[in-house]
Design an enzyme around this catalytic site. Structure first.
Site, mmCIF file in Angstrom:
data_model
loop_
_atom_site.group_PDB
_atom_site.id
_atom_site.type_symbol
_atom_site.label_atom_id
_atom_site.label_comp_id
_atom_site.label_asym_id
_atom_site.label_seq_id
_atom_site.Cartn_x
_atom_site.Cartn_y
_atom_site.Cartn_z
ATOM 1 N N HIS A 1 12.805 39.363 -20.146
ATOM 2 C CA HIS A 1 11.869 40.198 -20.891
ATOM 3 C C HIS A 1 12.005 41.638 -20.429
ATOM 4 O O HIS A 1 12.185 41.900 -19.234
ATOM 5 C CB HIS A 1 10.428 39.726 -20.698
ATOM 6 C CG HIS A 1 10.056 39.441 -19.276
ATOM 7 N ND1 HIS A 1 10.427 38.285 -18.627
ATOM 8 C CD2 HIS A 1 9.368 40.170 -18.376
ATOM 9 C CE1 HIS A 1 9.980 38.307 -17.385
ATOM 10 N NE2 HIS A 1 9.326 39.451 -17.201
ATOM 11 N N HIS B 1 9.955 44.963 -19.783
ATOM 12 C CA HIS B 1 8.635 45.575 -19.652
ATOM 13 C C HIS B 1 8.741 46.962 -20.283
ATOM 14 O O HIS B 1 9.635 47.738 -19.912
ATOM 15 C CB HIS B 1 8.256 45.754 -18.177
ATOM 16 C CG HIS B 1 8.027 44.487 -17.425
ATOM 17 N ND1 HIS B 1 6.778 43.951 -17.216
ATOM 18 C CD2 HIS B 1 8.895 43.648 -16.809
ATOM 19 C CE1 HIS B 1 6.880 42.849 -16.502
ATOM 20 N NE2 HIS B 1 8.167 42.635 -16.231
ATOM 21 N N VAL C 1 8.446 35.203 -14.388
ATOM 22 C CA VAL C 1 8.608 34.332 -15.565
ATOM 23 C C VAL C 1 10.095 34.303 -15.899
ATOM 24 O O VAL C 1 10.708 35.352 -16.175
ATOM 25 C CB VAL C 1 7.785 34.842 -16.766
ATOM 26 C CG1 VAL C 1 8.022 33.939 -17.968
ATOM 27 C CG2 VAL C 1 6.297 34.896 -16.420
ATOM 28 N N ASN D 1 13.111 42.830 -14.579
ATOM 29 C CA ASN D 1 13.179 42.335 -13.210
ATOM 30 C C ASN D 1 14.086 41.111 -13.148
ATOM 31 O O ASN D 1 14.145 40.334 -14.109
ATOM 32 C CB ASN D 1 11.775 41.957 -12.723
ATOM 33 C CG ASN D 1 10.830 43.146 -12.703
ATOM 34 O OD1 ASN D 1 11.237 44.262 -12.413
ATOM 35 N ND2 ASN D 1 9.559 42.908 -13.024
ATOM 36 N N ASP E 1 1.182 42.687 -22.123
ATOM 37 C CA ASP E 1 1.178 41.981 -20.841
ATOM 38 C C ASP E 1 -0.262 41.629 -20.462
ATOM 39 O O ASP E 1 -1.185 42.429 -20.632
ATOM 40 C CB ASP E 1 1.808 42.864 -19.755
ATOM 41 C CG ASP E 1 2.155 42.090 -18.506
ATOM 42 O OD1 ASP E 1 3.362 41.943 -18.221
ATOM 43 O OD2 ASP E 1 1.222 41.631 -17.810
ATOM 44 N N ILE E 2 -0.449 40.427 -19.929
ATOM 45 C CA ILE E 2 -1.784 39.951 -19.562
ATOM 46 C C ILE E 2 -2.328 40.700 -18.343
ATOM 47 O O ILE E 2 -3.543 40.730 -18.120
ATOM 48 C CB ILE E 2 -1.725 38.418 -19.296
ATOM 49 C CG1 ILE E 2 -3.078 37.772 -19.530
ATOM 50 C CG2 ILE E 2 -1.175 38.111 -17.917
ATOM 51 C CD1 ILE E 2 -3.023 36.255 -19.578
HETATM 52 P P1 DGP Z 1 7.986 39.526 -14.345
HETATM 53 O O1 DGP Z 1 7.191 39.603 -13.062
HETATM 54 O O2 DGP Z 1 8.966 40.670 -14.524
HETATM 55 O O3 DGP Z 1 8.625 38.170 -14.525
HETATM 56 O O4 DGP Z 1 6.919 39.737 -15.503
HETATM 57 C C1 DGP Z 1 6.169 38.697 -16.045
HETATM 58 C C2 DGP Z 1 4.995 39.325 -16.747
HETATM 59 O O5 DGP Z 1 4.437 38.370 -17.626
HETATM 60 C C3 DGP Z 1 3.875 39.766 -15.810
HETATM 61 O O6 DGP Z 1 3.732 41.190 -15.891
HETATM 62 C C4 DGP Z 1 2.630 39.084 -16.351
HETATM 63 C C5 DGP Z 1 3.054 38.578 -17.700
HETATM 64 N N1 DGP Z 1 2.474 37.311 -18.104
HETATM 65 C C6 DGP Z 1 2.517 36.152 -17.394
HETATM 66 N N2 DGP Z 1 1.894 35.171 -18.076
HETATM 67 C C7 DGP Z 1 1.471 35.733 -19.242
HETATM 68 C C8 DGP Z 1 0.764 35.228 -20.360
HETATM 69 O O7 DGP Z 1 0.398 34.063 -20.443
HETATM 70 N N3 DGP Z 1 0.498 36.108 -21.358
HETATM 71 C C9 DGP Z 1 0.880 37.419 -21.307
HETATM 72 N N4 DGP Z 1 0.570 38.184 -22.336
HETATM 73 N N5 DGP Z 1 1.564 37.926 -20.259
HETATM 74 C C10 DGP Z 1 1.842 37.091 -19.241
#
Ligand code: DGP
Length: 122
Positions: free
Chosen positions: A100, A102, A96, A87, A30-31
């Site tokens: 997914h 976590h 997003v 989520n 996660d970023i």
């Molecule tokens: P959620 O809030 O459950 O939809 O989680 C989305 C997650 O995705 C959030 O923890 C941050 C991660 N995320 C968003 N954009 C990117 C990206 O471009 N790269 C990576 N590695 N993670 C991302």
């Protein structure tokens, strides 16, 4: 459904720190990590939310969980423990819209989850 940032990661159009992939899913860091280990496990098939899953996705969603458990074992935190979260939509904190898991590890997780927003009971 519309493409998301995760489709671009699947298609290698944007970089990600990928730790696992197979013919059905991809796992990457996660970023914005919320724990020392914070991985996202996503299906290659784009499904927007939990609400959009169908019977046809039953095996795929089970597979995502088996991959989470395998990564926990391989990365050495299975015994200490970890948390797996998906989520859904606004109140669930989804940002997003490509489902997914976590996978969070490396610290003790609180329960119940932190909250700072009151909402009337549903
Ligand atoms: P959620 O809030 O459950 O939809 O989680 C989305 C997650 O995705 C959030 O923890 C941050 C991660 N995320 C968003 N954009 C990117 C990206 O471009 N790269 C990576 N590695 N993670 C991302």
């Amino acid at each position: 459904m519309a493409d998301t940032i995760f489709t671009k990661i699947i298609n290698r159009e944007i970089p990600a720190d990928i730790v696992y992939e197979d013919d059905r899913c991809l796992a990457f860091r996660d970023i914005n990590p919320q724990a020392p280990v914070h991985l996202l496990i996503i299906p290659l098939k784009p499904i927007a939310t939990l609400n959009d899953m169908t019977e046809a996705d039953r095996e795929l969603v089970g597979h995502l969980h088996l991959v989470a458990a395998k990564l926990a074992q391989d990365m050495g935190f299975a015994e200490d423990g970890y948390r797996v979260v998906m989520n859904c939509n606004r109140d669930g904190g989804q940002t997003v819209f490509h489902i997914h898991l976590h996978l969070l590890a490396g610290r003790i997780m609180g329960w119940p989850p932190f909250t700072d927003h009151a909402k009337a009971p549903v």
